[in-house]
Design an enzyme around this catalytic site. Structure first.
Site, PDB file in Angstrom:
ATOM      1  N   SER A 187      -0.679 -15.818   3.721  1.00  0.00           N
ATOM      2  CA  SER A 187      -0.973 -17.223   4.002  1.00  0.00           C
ATOM      3  C   SER A 187       0.286 -18.155   4.438  1.00  0.00           C
ATOM      4  O   SER A 187       0.231 -18.967   5.298  1.00  0.00           O
ATOM      5  CB  SER A 187      -2.027 -17.876   3.101  1.00  0.00           C
ATOM      6  OG  SER A 187      -1.093 -17.985   1.904  1.00  0.00           O
ATOM      7  N   LYS A 223      -4.856  -6.615   9.159  1.00  0.00           N
ATOM      8  CA  LYS A 223      -6.003  -7.529   8.703  1.00  0.00           C
ATOM      9  C   LYS A 223      -5.444  -8.826   8.686  1.00  0.00           C
ATOM     10  O   LYS A 223      -4.598  -9.410   7.787  1.00  0.00           O
ATOM     11  CB  LYS A 223      -6.073  -7.034   7.140  1.00  0.00           C
ATOM     12  CG  LYS A 223      -7.211  -8.003   6.404  1.00  0.00           C
ATOM     13  CD  LYS A 223      -8.465  -8.288   6.991  1.00  0.00           C
ATOM     14  CE  LYS A 223      -9.477  -9.181   5.999  1.00  0.00           C
ATOM     15  NZ  LYS A 223      -8.748 -10.416   5.633  1.00  0.00           N
ATOM     16  N   GLY A 256       0.589 -11.865  -1.384  1.00  0.00           N
ATOM     17  CA  GLY A 256      -0.319 -12.722  -1.847  1.00  0.00           C
ATOM     18  C   GLY A 256      -0.556 -12.889  -3.267  1.00  0.00           C
ATOM     19  O   GLY A 256       0.428 -12.657  -4.143  1.00  0.00           O
ATOM     20  N   GLU A 300       3.365  -7.491  -2.857  1.00  0.00           N
ATOM     21  CA  GLU A 300       4.147  -8.504  -3.434  1.00  0.00           C
ATOM     22  C   GLU A 300       3.093  -9.790  -3.737  1.00  0.00           C
ATOM     23  O   GLU A 300       2.274 -10.366  -3.131  1.00  0.00           O
ATOM     24  CB  GLU A 300       4.879  -9.167  -2.045  1.00  0.00           C
ATOM     25  CG  GLU A 300       6.186  -9.755  -2.719  1.00  0.00           C
ATOM     26  CD  GLU A 300       6.115 -11.086  -2.802  1.00  0.00           C
ATOM     27  OE1 GLU A 300       5.132 -11.739  -3.591  1.00  0.00           O
ATOM     28  OE2 GLU A 300       6.512 -11.944  -1.888  1.00  0.00           O
ATOM     29  N   CYS A 359       7.141 -17.722  -2.257  1.00  0.00           N
ATOM     30  CA  CYS A 359       6.991 -16.599  -3.296  1.00  0.00           C
ATOM     31  C   CYS A 359       8.226 -16.870  -4.386  1.00  0.00           C
ATOM     32  O   CYS A 359       8.162 -16.326  -5.640  1.00  0.00           O
ATOM     33  CB  CYS A 359       7.083 -15.240  -2.789  1.00  0.00           C
ATOM     34  SG  CYS A 359       5.833 -14.899  -1.585  1.00  0.00           S
TER      35      CYS A 359
END
Lengths: 484, 484
Positions: free
Chosen positions: A117, A143, A199, A223, A260
């Site tokens: 995202s 995906k 994610g 991750e 992240c």
């Protein structure tokens, strides 16, 4: 097409793609970069509409995406990543002759990539996971992330153009939409040979568990985030209080905290500068104008996570973030090491512009905290030259906890280069032996195969006597570009 | 000591051992080899008593064990295995400067190694798994194989001597005995960071499942056996019927069939030489004097497996092995591809001196068989130069199924060298990205860590500007031994 057909198509494409010369794959990756550039401003505008990220950021991210593709293209041309290794036959060796052995890395097969995202370009459709899998010679079943479907379709179009211009089968890259059950079916499909995901812990761990439970387990590179602790040592804290607070604030606020590598945990010495550090950090975070987050789900999770964490015992809120449907307002809280050590809930990631400052009394306390840290993508130690030289134990402990260890600068901003490690011990990732950023990411999708006593014609060019591609190889244990 | 104390001790030893210079670790590995040699004939005699393996074989295996240790010592001195990679800072780069990034591999931590029944020296106490873990810088907790406890104690003594003479903590290598529950506890212990195993599918898969279910999953390198198919192509079969039958028989009989690479499946063309091939193979296997197997459990499993497989539909027994408490008598059976394709039970390993010959009518049938093969440690294709040149599809399919692909010679006999891959897709192993034989085995026990903007003093020697150890490194994407 059913998902089964998608994977069938990927497998058929693999037969061609795995034999595609490195030079053609390199051209293909560069063509994707060019086609992405050709999408022009439309891509940036659509991505911005879908992700709420500003155009300037997306312009940078597009550049990064293109550079990643080009970096893998160059890596393929160099060929060293294949670890080509040759032990020539020793027919006269006693007591037994040695046969001719030639080893290199080969692609695993179809790879399922989940879009992220928070990077609609650089870690989505043609992002790092896709680029590294394609570079390795693996077809990708992508995906789409539901947060940016139109962006994804545009980039998918660019990839299709590149496939066409390079004469490669469309099955080399396929694009799939859908919810959790689609993802599950992809992970479970027998023809899927590896999975890449960026994610949440929950999402990544579910994929990992599924992959382990398959009849034939497969590697999963998930991750799953990190709180990226920053350890500020006493002398440094005293000498550069203002600068450090500004640096920390800027890193927390970058991209509305949606990286992240956002530093969600800062250890600061209990000292005469503690209150000024906290005041300044409070001021910087408090006066920041909250930006829109990626989507309402992210925003909702952020405020829920905040509420949960701020309610924990011993946590004092310094900057309150008023809940909003979409805007992520920065927040700040403090506690001390003793409270923090008591409660592992304080290690849970709050994805957004928040950080928890933990004050400590001495190095012994700080080392204790480092000991119980869970696995992280990054850890940062800010100290003066003198105190770093004395902090051997801390450095040693912290090193065991992360994939990247910084001694200056902030963890946000992940260079795409050969020496990067964007990985780390569980739960930061599901496989600490890998990186998802930088050229070493390619190795996730390959495995070694050894040819024994093979005729020259059946060997890949990389392993032929003459070394026609002039790549670095290990021959008889020595690096060389020489022919046999 | 409780198992918890054992792992505590291993972790404490890790603090020292991970910082032990490569040269000292190399000296340690060579010292183990010397101490093993110093055990003299006693070691061979005890090992022979416990394993029923002949002294000549054990003498060879001892040499192999010592050579493995020395090969890793040399690898450590060369240092290239660490993948040291440096991207120097680019302070003037636009739009953003690049920080200094330095990456190399670091040891994972305490490794649990399970001894193998079929290699009391080369894949047990100081065998390949232990040697590669120790070389990587990981303390080893060794779980003795119950088949050869005295041998194990002798070798353990040798390792303790070597630890002492090198001034290393005894926690670097610990020796544990016990049953399945001890193994389970070791795999589950939070301080265990990786597991190496060589043995049955059942044992390896149980360990893999446990490791996945841990709160923090860890890598498991389980080598779980293989039936090592040999594909004999028509021209070759006709031209060298006798030689091929003799080669196949010798490979099946080697070590009473107790090698992971024993060829338990041979595809032979249905042709005018089929019966002579089978007759000769029957003769060679039938006239062989069965030797004692490793222990009664192995022998019992062998005869049970045989009984099960020979009872399968479409399987014709050519050489019957009379059941014995300990002696493994050779057996032979035949079927054809159509029967074989119908029944995956015919792919199950029968560990011992047995092979199943599967006759095929044409290359299409052979390729069909290759398609459904499960993962293997090795596959072998015997063909004339001409027919190999035409067998691209078969070679391609078979390559996807194995870790090592032979075009001459037999799969038994696994060279310990840089280009070896002793691994393969599941269920041959639990991690196709690895090898358990050869110097690359060391990489199983390491993970990359990147230092960002680190002071020179805090860097390991391998990453310092001056390259004081003069190792190969990747600097700015190029292999070099030059200083920065």
């Amino acid at each position: 097409m059913s998902l089964d057909q998608v994977l069938q198509t990927a497998e058929v494409a693999f037969h061609t793609y795995k034999k595609t010369p490195a030079q053609v794959k390199a051209t293909f990756l560069r063509a994707i970069a060019t086609e992405i550039e050709n999408l022009g401003d439309e891509l940036l505008q659509v991505a911005s509409q879908e992700s709420n990220l500003p155009l300037a950021r997306l312009t940078g991210e597009r550049g990064r995406t293109m550079n990643q593709l080009k970096a893998f293209a160059e890596l393929l041309e160099q060929g060293g990543w294949l670890e080509a290794t040759i032990d020539p036959a020793l027919p006269d060796r006693k007591p037994l002759p040695r046969p001719d052995l030639r080893r290199m890395l080969f692609p695993l097969g179809p790879v399922v990539v989940f879009g992220a995202s928070n990077f609609p370009l650089a870690f989505s459709t043609a992002g790092g996971d896709s680029a590294s899998a394609l570079a390795a010679g693996c077809p990708v079943v992508y995906k789409e992330h539901p947060g940016h479907p139109k962006t994804s379709q545009l980039v998918f179009g660019a990839i299709q153009q590149a496939l066409g211009s390079c004469g490669l089968p469309t099955g080399v890259f396929q694009h799939v939409s859908g919810g959790i059950e689609v993802g599950q079916e992809l992970v479970k499909h027998p023809k899927t040979k590896a999975v890449a995901f960026t994610g949440s812990y929950k999402g990544g761990k579910a994929i990992f568990d599924q992959a382990c439970q398959r009849e034939q387990p497969i590697p999963v590179y998930a991750e799953m985030g990190s709180i990226n602790p920053v350890f500020i040592l006493p002398e440094k804290a005293e000498a550069e209080t203002v600068t450090l607070a500004e640096q920390a604030a800027a890193s927390v606020l970058m991209g509305v905290g949606q990286f992240c590598t956002c530093p969600g945990l800062v250890f600061y010495p209990q000292s005469q500068t503690t209150e000024s550090f906290l005041d300044l950090l409070s001021q910087k975070l408090g006066e920041s104008i909250g930006d829109k987050m990626l989507h309402e789900g992210i925003s909702k999770n952020y405020y829920q996570g905040l509420t949960r964490l701020l309610a924990e015992s011993g946590v004092e809120t310094l900057v309150t973030a008023e809940e909003d449907v979409l805007t992520g307002h920065a927040a700040l809280a403090r506690t001390n090491v003793q409270e923090w050590l008591k409660n592992t809930a304080l290690q849970e990631e709050v994805f957004g512009p928040f950080t928890l400052v933990v004050t400590y009394n001495d190095m012994a306390e700080l080392e204790q905290a480092a000991e119980v840290l869970l696995g992280q993508l990054t850890c940062t130690i800010w100290g003066t030259t003198n105190e770093l030289a004395e902090a051997g134990n801390l450095v040693d402990t912290v090193r065991e906890k992360c994939g990247r260890l910084l001694f200056a600068g902030v963890p946000t901003g992940v260079e795409v280069s050969p020496a990067m490690t964007h990985g780390g011990p569980f739960p930061a990732t599901s496989d600490s032996r890998s990186t998802s950023v930088g050229t070493n990411a390619i190795k996730r999708f390959a495995r070694p195969i050894t040819f024994q006593s093979a005729p020259q014609d059946l060997l890949p060019d990389e392993l032929k006597d003459q070394n026609p591609l002039s790549i670095w190889r290990t021959v008889d244990g020595q690096f060389t570009k020489d022919p046999i």
